[in-house]
Design an enzyme around this catalytic site. Structure first.
Site, PDB file in Angstrom:
ATOM      1  N   GLU A   1      -2.992  51.739   4.502  1.00  0.00           N
ATOM      2  CA  GLU A   1      -3.526  52.925   3.818  1.00  0.00           C
ATOM      3  C   GLU A   1      -2.515  54.026   4.071  1.00  0.00           C
ATOM      4  OE1 GLU A   1      -4.593  56.081   2.702  1.00  0.00           O
ATOM      5  OE2 GLU A   1      -5.917  56.281   4.428  1.00  0.00           O
TER       6      GLU A   1
ATOM      7  N   CYS B   1      -4.665  62.568   2.994  1.00  0.00           N
ATOM      8  CA  CYS B   1      -3.962  61.648   2.090  1.00  0.00           C
ATOM      9  C   CYS B   1      -4.548  61.692   0.682  1.00  0.00           C
ATOM     10  CB  CYS B   1      -3.987  60.223   2.647  1.00  0.00           C
ATOM     11  SG  CYS B   1      -5.650  59.572   2.939  1.00  0.00           S
TER      12      CYS B   1
END
Length: 452
Positions: free
Chosen positions: A226, A260
């Site tokens: 991720e 993010c």
């Protein structure tokens, strides 16, 4: 060393030595031994531990949140919300893991077949600073409920949070099933390559993800990555502008922009560009820096000085290429950059091409939906995307299929939802967290066929 430093006061709180070779060897042995028994427990037995973990998180939420705020700089009310989300994750998987991992059956003419999901073994989990409780828990809890054991390497700037996680999991009865370690880069490679470790799960930068994946690939280990994002936030002419602006600001300034899946490129149709711009400036007046331990504070500092250096450099280089700062932009301290609104943006500028980890709003004007999609896709990342529109049917039929991202949110902010898979494409990573896909990532999908 791992250094705990308050990014608001700049005080060095404490330093910690790296885990020694002997300690690491003991941890690896303990994790492998614990897996042999933990993997054989019933779902109900594992769920008891995870439910207890969730309850302990709630009981200690104020202390855990205060520690995060001091070590990372997140406003205290945001820290408490993050803690409670971790408890929610524990509740969900304790309740649903058995259902999510129930065998999939197939009706065949000459027999019956099914796929069962079995844990694979000890996992190395590598986590960042920006959501110091949520990122580990959303990765770790599903893997524990599937029967794996965990070795967590947390961010070098979060040693006190890491110690708190280690303590609370121990108190929940997971002393050997879950262990935190403080690793050097060399040790990380050694652990990934170690035959006792069966997989690696990382949330981090693209560079870190590539390094981890390279070692995992050489050793044929499963990995979930991720990584970064440069999410587009598309504002179409038929949307509610006030709602779009509020969402844009809330999501972009969460954790001072160190997220993010925060929107990082604001792509606005020309007829509503000026209105969005005016409303954005007005809304930002409500967001001022303050002591993150004060419950009234909405905006805390960046977590480290190098993060400010990087984001301020991206703004400066974009200005040299012709961008204009129309709001904010001042460096207030070594960890505080004013929320910064920029116009006259081109797609070649750093604030559009690179991931911007900070409170920066580049506003890019487009003439059509088609151009908005083209700009949105012009990135090496593909984590999330937001579209604000009044035409849901068109969004579902014409926009969602064309946007290159792992997650798309219509008329809402991008976020991680416990029951729903989370992850990206392109340089934003591989694999998924959360939902039924996340809990299956580190399982053996064993096919069984029994002839009639």
């Amino acid at each position: 060393v791992y250094a705990s430093k308050n990014p608001y006061t700049h005080e060095l709180l404490e330093t910690y030595e790296f885990t020694s070779s002997e300690e690491l060897e003991n941890t690896l042995n303990a994790s492998q031994l614990a897996f042999q028994s933990f993997s054989k427990l019933s779902f109900q037995a594992r769920a008891e531990k995870i439910r207890l973990l969730g309850n302990l998180i709630r009981e200690r939420k104020n202390d855990l949140a205060r520690l995060m705020t001091i070590e990372m700089g997140k406003p205290i009310t945001h820290s408490i919300s993050e803690i409670l989300k971790c408890a929610e994750c524990c509740d969900y998987y304790a309740e649903n893991a058995e259902r999510l991992l129930h065998p999939i059956t197939y009706d065949l003419p000459d027999g019956r077949s099914y796929v069962r999901f079995e844990p694979i073994g000890p996992l190395l989990v590598i986590m960042p600073f920006n959501f110091p409780y949520w990122t580990p828990f959303k990765a770790v809890v599903p893997h524990l409920m599937s029967g794996n054991t965990i070795i967590l390497k947390h961010d070098e700037n979060m040693p006190q949070v890491s110690a708190a996680i280690d303590q609370i999991t121990t108190d929940a009865g997971l002393e050997h099933e879950f262990k935190c370690v403080r690793l050097t880069i060399e040790q990380i490679g050694q652990v990934i390559a170690d035959k006792r470790v069966q997989g690696v799960h990382i949330t981090g930068s693209v560079r870190a993800g590539r390094s981890v994946a390279e070692i995992a690939g050489r050793n044929l280990k499963k990995c979930v990555l991720e990584l970064g994002g440069s999410d587009p936030f598309i504002v179409l002419r038929d949307c509610n502008i006030k709602n779009a602006v509020k969402s844009a600001v809330i999501r972009r300034l969460n954790a001072c922009g160190q997220v993010c899946i925060a929107p990082k490129r604001f792509i606005i149709e020309e007829p509503v560009f000026d209105e969005f711009y005016r409303e954005l400036i007005q809304e930002l007046e409500n967001w001022k820096f303050g002591d993150p331990l004060n419950e009234a504070t909405k905006l805390g500092p960046l977590a480290r000085e190098d993060i400010l250096t990087n984001i301020a450099g991206q703004v400066e280089r974009s200005v040299h290429m012709g961008a204009q700062v129309v709001y904010g932009g001042r460096v207030l301290s070594s960890t505080q950059l004013e929320p910064t609104v920029m116009i006259n943006i081109t797609q070649h500028m750093p604030v559009m091409k690179e991931e911007t980890f900070g409170p920066v709003f580049p506003l890019y004007k487009v003439g059509s939906v088609e151009e908005a999609i083209e700009v949105a896709n012009n990135t090496e990342y593909g984590l999330g995307a937001t579209v604000y529109t009044g035409n849901i049917q068109r969004a579902e039929e014409e926009i969602i299929p064309k946007i290159q991202a792992g997650m798309i949110f219509i008329n809402d902010v991008t976020k991680s939802l416990v029951p729903v898979p989370f992850g990206g494409i392109k340089n934003s990573g591989l694999g998924r967290e959360l939902g039924e896909i996340g809990i299956r990532e580190f399982t053996v999908m064993k096919t069984v066929f029994i002839k009639s």
